[in-house]
Design an enzyme around this catalytic site. Structure first.
Site, PDB file in Angstrom:
ATOM      1  CE  LYS A   1     -16.428  11.315  11.683  1.00  8.56           C
ATOM      2  NZ  LYS A   1     -15.727  10.531  12.768  1.00  8.56           N
TER       3      LYS A   1
ATOM      4  CB  THR B   1      -0.853   0.174   1.403  1.00  5.23           C
ATOM      5  OG1 THR B   1       0.027  -0.059   2.179  1.00  5.23           O
ATOM      6  CG2 THR B   1      -1.820  -1.068   1.188  1.00  5.23           C
TER       7      THR B   1
ATOM      8  CD  GLU C   1      -5.310  -3.273   1.551  1.00  3.94           C
ATOM      9  OE1 GLU C   1      -5.062  -2.596   2.557  1.00  3.94           O
ATOM     10  OE2 GLU C   1      -5.885  -2.838   0.499  1.00  3.94           O
TER      11      GLU C   1
ATOM     12  CD1 TRP D   1     -20.513  12.190  10.486  1.00  9.80           C
ATOM     13  CD2 TRP D   1     -20.382  10.430   9.221  1.00  9.80           C
ATOM     14  NE1 TRP D   1     -19.939  11.421  11.071  1.00  9.80           N
ATOM     15  CE2 TRP D   1     -19.774  10.130  10.404  1.00  9.80           C
ATOM     16  CE3 TRP D   1     -20.298   9.492   8.115  1.00  9.80           C
ATOM     17  CZ2 TRP D   1     -19.274   9.258  10.809  1.00  9.80           C
ATOM     18  CZ3 TRP D   1     -19.883   8.512   8.772  1.00  9.80           C
ATOM     19  CH2 TRP D   1     -19.244   7.915   9.993  1.00  9.80           C
TER      20      TRP D   1
END
Length: 551
Positions: free
Chosen positions: A435, A181, A325, A440
């Site tokens: 937030k 990654t 992944e 949100w």
């Protein structure tokens, strides 16, 4: 399983060599355009396998690449793992300290490096103990002047070896590949791909619900081969018997347009910035896209305007999503049977989402309490996935394993909603959702809306600290050349007011030359936050109505 029946990569190579020996592999290289057939590719892959044996590479050893997209890089895709060794693709755009860590952590024995990247790799290797026992092979016909040692050129490395190789019978759980990654929030995490994982991913991709490739297709991966195996496309194209076209080092829009026209490309793939570049080039030049059936877009969300532009040119811009992944494809935004009859506007809404999960994978979406959310297109939570192409652990990272995996599920960190038809829509990354005042705000949704404006080239939205509301959104916009910034700012606000409640509107719109990118071409919000951490810097503020209501 008994020998010969395990799920490995070898049958894909066998199929291409024996059923499609005359199908071409075309490559734009430092030396010019190279082309040969699957039959010749198989011969060179066998020579590479013998060369690795002669260099002392044994089953389980790791062989790295530091390369762009071309035929020699493709030769390592089968020439390394089908011997029992493990192919480790390294992103050359990473910082030197990450490259050093990755090579040391993986314990690479050999690194294949592009001529144009020799200087970059030499800089990372200088005085780095991680490279003390590494051998280097330059992916060309000559070795430029370099401090790398020992070093040879690729053609000399494979020359004079036999073109037949007795491929060993491998266990399907044998590691075949490895990718790290990007490490934007810490040390890069290694993901190992077994033969079974890559076999399963290839089958998932070949299904109608994936990104199928057949023997009449011409496939050009623009997504880098160092980035999760170019989304698995070299394996899928080989298994399908398709013609390969590799765009080589740092292709620009003109290079891509030329290859599409000259080679008859039918399927291609890349991040949104690639297709934005091609769009801009096509607007100023006579570009023939008639051979192109589909362009796969991933890495970040595709703006709706981009989908519409490609529709107007009879090319399907197909939205896909995945992760390192996951090998990596997880979902593709195909329209279900019957949904093609929906009004075009409704089709666009579904095609702008991350889509339907490919066959073989499962997912769930859970809230903060671990409860699964309803599929209503409104509620959202964190996406968890599992399946035969999904890893269940990181390489030598027990700390990350504990955080990112739960009872066989990979916790993706993506916040999503799911509509009644099962289409996934990424609302945000968990670390990027804004937030504000206890509510949100999706930075991704705001970005897509802003980039729908004709005078916007790129846009990224981040949350900045706010004394009263905790966080407030601020938009960073790259205008098209010649755009009037003040008119554009008001135009964006006017457009956003029609779509969103006033407390969603960005507190400011800042015009910049380019949105910083990560090493994989995604927008780097981390860099934006670091560079513009002081909210008082923002001059392009929205009217006072943009603040959240007190209630």
């Amino acid at each position: 399983m008994p020998g010969g029946t395990d799920l490995t990569l070898r049958p894909f190579l066998w199929r291409a060599e024996n059923l499609y020996p005359d199908t071409e592999i075309v490559s734009r290289t430092h030396e010019g355009i190279e082309r040969y057939t699957y039959a010749e590719y198989a011969d060179r892959t066998a020579q590479l396998a013998h060369a690795l044996d002669a260099a002392g590479i044994e089953e389980g050893d790791r062989v790295a690449t530091f390369c762009w997209n071309h035929h020699r890089h493709f030769e390592t895709y089968f020439g390394v793992p089908t011997t029992g060794a493990q192919l480790h693709t390294i992103n050359p755009l990473l910082p030197d300290e990450h490259i050093q860590y990755i090579v040391g952590n993986a314990e690479d024995e050999i690194v294949f490096v592009d001529p144009s990247l020799v200087e970059k790799l030499a800089g990372a290797a200088e005085d780095a103990v991680e490279f003390d026992d590494v051998e280097f092979v330059v992916m060309g016909e000559d070795v430029p002047e370099t401090s790398l040692d020992p070093v040879t050129d690729y053609e000399s490395f494979v020359a004079n070896h036999e073109t037949e190789y007795d491929w060993p019978e491998l266990d399907e759980d044998q590691p075949a590949g490895m990718c790290y990654t990007s490490g934007t929030t810490g040390r890069p995490k290694g993901v190992e791909y077994t033969h079974k994982m890559l076999w399963a991913h290839t089958m998932e991709s070949l299904s109608p619900g994936g990104i199928p490739m057949d023997d009449d297709d011409v496939v050009m991966p623009v997504v880098p081969m160092f980035h999760v195996n170019a989304w698995g496309m070299p394996f899928t194209a080989t298994a399908g018997g398709a013609k390969h076209v590799y765009p080589g080092p740092s292709p620009n829009p003109e290079d891509l347009a030329h290859l599409i026209e000259e080679e008859g490309v039918t399927i291609t793939a890349g991040v949104p910035t690639v297709w934005l570049g091609l769009m801009e080039y096509a607007k100023e030049n006579d570009v023939d896209l008639s051979s192109l059936d589909s362009a796969i877009v991933g890495g970040s969300a595709a703006p709706r305007a981009m989908i519409e532009w490609f529709d107007d040119h009879d090319v399907e811009l197909l939205h896909a999503w995945g992760m390192t992944e996951m090998s990596p494809i997880g979902s593709v935004a195909h329209l279900k049977a019957g949904l093609e009859e929906e009004p075009y506007e409704d089709q666009l809404k579904r095609r702008s989402k991350q889509g339907l999960f490919v066959p073989g994978l499962e997912f769930r979406v859970v809230d903060d309490d671990g409860n699964e959310i309803p599929w209503n297109g409104e509620d959202f939570g964190e996406l968890h996935v599992r399946g035969p192409s999904v890893t269940t652990e990181y390489f030598e990272r027990p700390d990350a394993n504990e955080e990112d995996f739960e009872d066989g599920w990979l916790k993706t960190g993506d916040i999503v909603s799911v509509d009644e038809e099962g289409y996934i829509k990424i609302v945000d990354r968990a670390k990027d959702v804004i937030k504000s005042g206890g509510e949100w705000i999706s930075s991704v949704e705001l970005e897509n809306s802003i980039m729908a404006h004709d005078d916007v080239s790129e846009a990224a939205v981040v949350g900045v600290p706010h004394d009263r509301w905790q966080e407030r959104p601020v938009a960073f916009v790259v205008p098209v050349e010649g755009a009037d910034e003040e008119a554009l700012r008001e135009g964006i606000y006017e457009m956003l007011r029609e779509e969103y409640p006033k407390w969603w509107l960005p507190d400011g719109i800042e015009f910049i030359d380019a949105v910083p990118k990560t090493a994989t071409g995604k927008f780097s919000k981390k860099d934006l936050r670091e560079e513009y951490s002081d909210e008082d810097l923002f001059e392009g503020r929205a009217p006072e109505e943009a603040a959240p209501d007190d209630d």
